[in-house]
Every structure is written in C-alpha cells, then in structure tokens.
Design a protein around this motif. Sequence first.
Motif, PDB file in Angstrom:
ATOM      1  N   GLY A  13     127.545  29.513  -6.762  1.00 42.53           N
ATOM      2  CA  GLY A  13     127.541  30.084  -5.538  1.00 42.53           C
ATOM      3  C   GLY A  13     128.036  29.505  -4.370  1.00 42.53           C
ATOM      4  O   GLY A  13     128.313  28.287  -4.478  1.00 42.53           O
ATOM      5  N   ALA A  14     128.387  30.311  -3.236  1.00 48.91           N
ATOM      6  CA  ALA A  14     128.875  29.523  -2.001  1.00 48.91           C
ATOM      7  C   ALA A  14     127.965  30.406  -0.771  1.00 48.91           C
ATOM      8  O   ALA A  14     128.128  31.639  -0.867  1.00 48.91           O
ATOM      9  CB  ALA A  14     130.452  29.732  -1.941  1.00 48.91           C
ATOM     10  N   PRO A  15     127.249  29.642  -0.076  1.00 52.99           N
ATOM     11  CA  PRO A  15     126.637  30.059   1.109  1.00 52.99           C
ATOM     12  C   PRO A  15     127.253  30.782   1.866  1.00 52.99           C
ATOM     13  O   PRO A  15     126.964  31.936   2.640  1.00 52.99           O
ATOM     14  CB  PRO A  15     125.861  29.074   1.511  1.00 52.99           C
ATOM     15  CG  PRO A  15     126.748  27.826   1.171  1.00 52.99           C
ATOM     16  CD  PRO A  15     127.402  28.098  -0.267  1.00 52.99           C
ATOM     17  N   ALA A  16     128.787  30.453   2.128  1.00 50.56           N
ATOM     18  CA  ALA A  16     129.490  31.183   3.357  1.00 50.56           C
ATOM     19  C   ALA A  16     130.127  32.465   2.508  1.00 50.56           C
ATOM     20  O   ALA A  16     131.049  33.030   3.209  1.00 50.56           O
ATOM     21  CB  ALA A  16     130.435  30.356   3.660  1.00 50.56           C
ATOM     22  N   VAL A  17     130.017  32.755   1.288  1.00 49.00           N
ATOM     23  CA  VAL A  17     130.842  34.045   0.575  1.00 49.00           C
ATOM     24  C   VAL A  17     129.875  35.099  -0.028  1.00 49.00           C
ATOM     25  O   VAL A  17     128.923  34.619  -0.413  1.00 49.00           O
ATOM     26  CB  VAL A  17     131.538  33.349  -0.460  1.00 49.00           C
ATOM     27  CG1 VAL A  17     132.299  34.491  -1.250  1.00 49.00           C
ATOM     28  CG2 VAL A  17     132.689  32.046   0.215  1.00 49.00           C
ATOM     29  N   ASP A  18     130.057  36.421   0.629  1.00 48.73           N
ATOM     30  CA  ASP A  18     129.456  37.368   0.136  1.00 48.73           C
ATOM     31  C   ASP A  18     130.488  38.323  -0.527  1.00 48.73           C
ATOM     32  O   ASP A  18     131.289  38.975  -0.024  1.00 48.73           O
ATOM     33  CB  ASP A  18     128.719  38.311   0.872  1.00 48.73           C
ATOM     34  CG  ASP A  18     128.084  39.316   0.481  1.00 48.73           C
ATOM     35  OD1 ASP A  18     127.695  39.383  -0.949  1.00 48.73           O
ATOM     36  OD2 ASP A  18     127.754  40.246   1.237  1.00 48.73           O
ATOM     37  N   VAL A  19     130.603  38.430  -1.911  1.00 49.68           N
ATOM     38  CA  VAL A  19     131.483  38.926  -2.563  1.00 49.68           C
ATOM     39  C   VAL A  19     131.162  40.618  -2.783  1.00 49.68           C
ATOM     40  O   VAL A  19     130.318  40.986  -3.029  1.00 49.68           O
ATOM     41  CB  VAL A  19     131.969  38.649  -4.104  1.00 49.68           C
ATOM     42  CG1 VAL A  19     132.955  39.507  -4.810  1.00 49.68           C
ATOM     43  CG2 VAL A  19     132.346  37.107  -4.162  1.00 49.68           C
ATOM     44  N   VAL A  45     133.554  36.426   4.112  1.00 47.43           N
ATOM     45  CA  VAL A  45     133.490  35.120   4.565  1.00 47.43           C
ATOM     46  C   VAL A  45     132.956  34.739   6.019  1.00 47.43           C
ATOM     47  O   VAL A  45     133.356  35.228   6.764  1.00 47.43           O
ATOM     48  CB  VAL A  45     134.735  34.420   4.273  1.00 47.43           C
ATOM     49  CG1 VAL A  45     134.393  32.966   4.146  1.00 47.43           C
ATOM     50  CG2 VAL A  45     135.008  34.737   2.735  1.00 47.43           C
ATOM     51  N   ASP A  46     132.080  33.966   5.887  1.00 51.07           N
ATOM     52  CA  ASP A  46     131.427  33.494   7.159  1.00 51.07           C
ATOM     53  C   ASP A  46     132.783  33.018   8.220  1.00 51.07           C
ATOM     54  O   ASP A  46     133.284  31.911   7.721  1.00 51.07           O
ATOM     55  CB  ASP A  46     130.543  32.287   7.054  1.00 51.07           C
ATOM     56  CG  ASP A  46     129.740  31.933   8.412  1.00 51.07           C
ATOM     57  OD1 ASP A  46     130.418  31.852   9.354  1.00 51.07           O
ATOM     58  OD2 ASP A  46     128.161  31.901   8.290  1.00 51.07           O
ATOM     59  N   ILE A  47     132.574  33.237   9.427  1.00 48.24           N
ATOM     60  CA  ILE A  47     133.922  33.242  10.120  1.00 48.24           C
ATOM     61  C   ILE A  47     133.847  31.685  10.707  1.00 48.24           C
ATOM     62  O   ILE A  47     134.896  31.182  11.023  1.00 48.24           O
ATOM     63  CB  ILE A  47     134.291  34.004  11.213  1.00 48.24           C
ATOM     64  CG1 ILE A  47     133.020  34.235  12.265  1.00 48.24           C
ATOM     65  CG2 ILE A  47     134.512  35.505  10.672  1.00 48.24           C
ATOM     66  CD1 ILE A  47     133.341  34.957  13.536  1.00 48.24           C
ATOM     67  N   SER A  48     132.774  30.953  10.451  1.00 47.91           N
ATOM     68  CA  SER A  48     132.884  29.476  10.900  1.00 47.91           C
ATOM     69  C   SER A  48     133.598  28.761   9.952  1.00 47.91           C
ATOM     70  O   SER A  48     133.512  27.547  10.259  1.00 47.91           O
ATOM     71  CB  SER A  48     131.372  29.335  11.389  1.00 47.91           C
ATOM     72  OG  SER A  48     130.570  29.200   9.913  1.00 47.91           O
ATOM     73  N   VAL A  49     133.866  29.054   8.727  1.00 51.95           N
ATOM     74  CA  VAL A  49     134.249  28.206   7.788  1.00 51.95           C
ATOM     75  C   VAL A  49     135.948  28.758   7.516  1.00 51.95           C
ATOM     76  O   VAL A  49     136.392  29.978   7.751  1.00 51.95           O
ATOM     77  CB  VAL A  49     133.621  28.462   6.262  1.00 51.95           C
ATOM     78  CG1 VAL A  49     132.366  27.928   6.529  1.00 51.95           C
ATOM     79  CG2 VAL A  49     133.971  29.869   5.608  1.00 51.95           C
ATOM     80  N   ARG A  50     136.877  27.801   7.355  1.00 52.79           N
ATOM     81  CA  ARG A  50     138.265  27.825   6.754  1.00 52.79           C
ATOM     82  C   ARG A  50     138.638  27.949   5.594  1.00 52.79           C
ATOM     83  O   ARG A  50     139.601  27.845   5.058  1.00 52.79           O
ATOM     84  CB  ARG A  50     138.764  26.888   7.953  1.00 52.79           C
ATOM     85  CG  ARG A  50     138.605  26.960   9.232  1.00 52.79           C
ATOM     86  CD  ARG A  50     138.928  28.145  10.050  1.00 52.79           C
ATOM     87  NE  ARG A  50     139.917  29.178   9.397  1.00 52.79           N
ATOM     88  CZ  ARG A  50     139.519  30.540   9.629  1.00 52.79           C
ATOM     89  NH1 ARG A  50     138.279  30.935  10.019  1.00 52.79           N
ATOM     90  NH2 ARG A  50     140.337  31.390   8.959  1.00 52.79           N
TER      91      ARG A  50
END
Length: 172
Positions: A13-19, A45-50
């Motif tokens: 999983g990725a904390p900044a991603v919600d599929v 995707v959390d807008i704070s990550v690129r």
Amino acid sequence: DTGLADRLFPDLGAPAVDVISYLVKLEVDVDTGSFDAIVNVIADVDISVRQMALDVAGFTVDSVQIDGEDAAFEQPGDELVIELPADSGRRVNATITYSEAFSAVGLPAGWFQTDGGSYVLNEPDGARRWLPSNDHPSDKAAWRFEITVPDGVTVSANGDLVQAGGAGVPWI
C-alpha cells in the motif's frame, strides 16, 4: 513513502494513494502461459506528493501514462514509482502497460496456470504479483475486467457480466 507499515502487510500500500477504480484489460495467450495487459488506475493522490507508488512484484512495466501523457517511472524492488506532472491535481488517471507470464506453481498468490486453464489468487496480498495495484486490503476500489481469450476458453470472475464476447471480443 511506500507501505502502510501495518503489522501484517508492512510494505504494501501507499499512504498517499487511494485507488478509486481499476480497469484491467488482458489479452491471454494460453499456449505460452502469458498475457499482455493494460491497467488503468484512477486514484486520488495526496497533492503534497509528486509521485504515485503502486505495488508490483515479479514483472516489468513497459510504459506509463498519466492523464494520457507519457510519464517517467522507476521500479525499485517491488514498487512502481510514477512521476506526476507538476500540474496534476488530486485525481490521477494512470495507464500502465506490461506483459506477464503466469506465476510458477507453488507461490502463495498470483496468477497460476493449470492443466485446464488458469486462475488468480489475490487475497489478501497477491494482486501485485500480476498487476500494478495499491495491494493492501484496506484500499477498496471498483474493478472492471476486459479479458480476451481464444475461442473455446471460458473466463469467469466475480461481479456482473456486462458482455460475453465472441471470437476476438473481450469478456467484460
């Protein structure tokens, strides 16, 4: 930052991603035990990550597009890390192309070939073994499959059959 660091699946999983949804398009070659795939992943995707991270294991991604444009990506270990455009918003549409061979018999999860066909075992953490995904049981998403197989081969999946294909027409 990848992995939700929970007790059972610390690296998944990725904390900044919600599929939100997956569209999985497969062209299966039962003779060679392989398939060509295009997976469309719509995620918030959390807008704070690129970067958007997805779980992958045992196969190589050929190309990635974000919102229809080619995107840079890397595959460190069992992760697919996709560079997001500077102007991308929260909702991201990623299209991932790859080819895959069926998993070797004996693995705990993935895509398996049998004498009479093949099957997929995803739960609880096997999706990443045959498709790029946020492969953590906590990230629920809608799924759609479009699967093309040779005549005489039957496709089955859970959910509702939308269209039963004929020769060269996918099952969706």
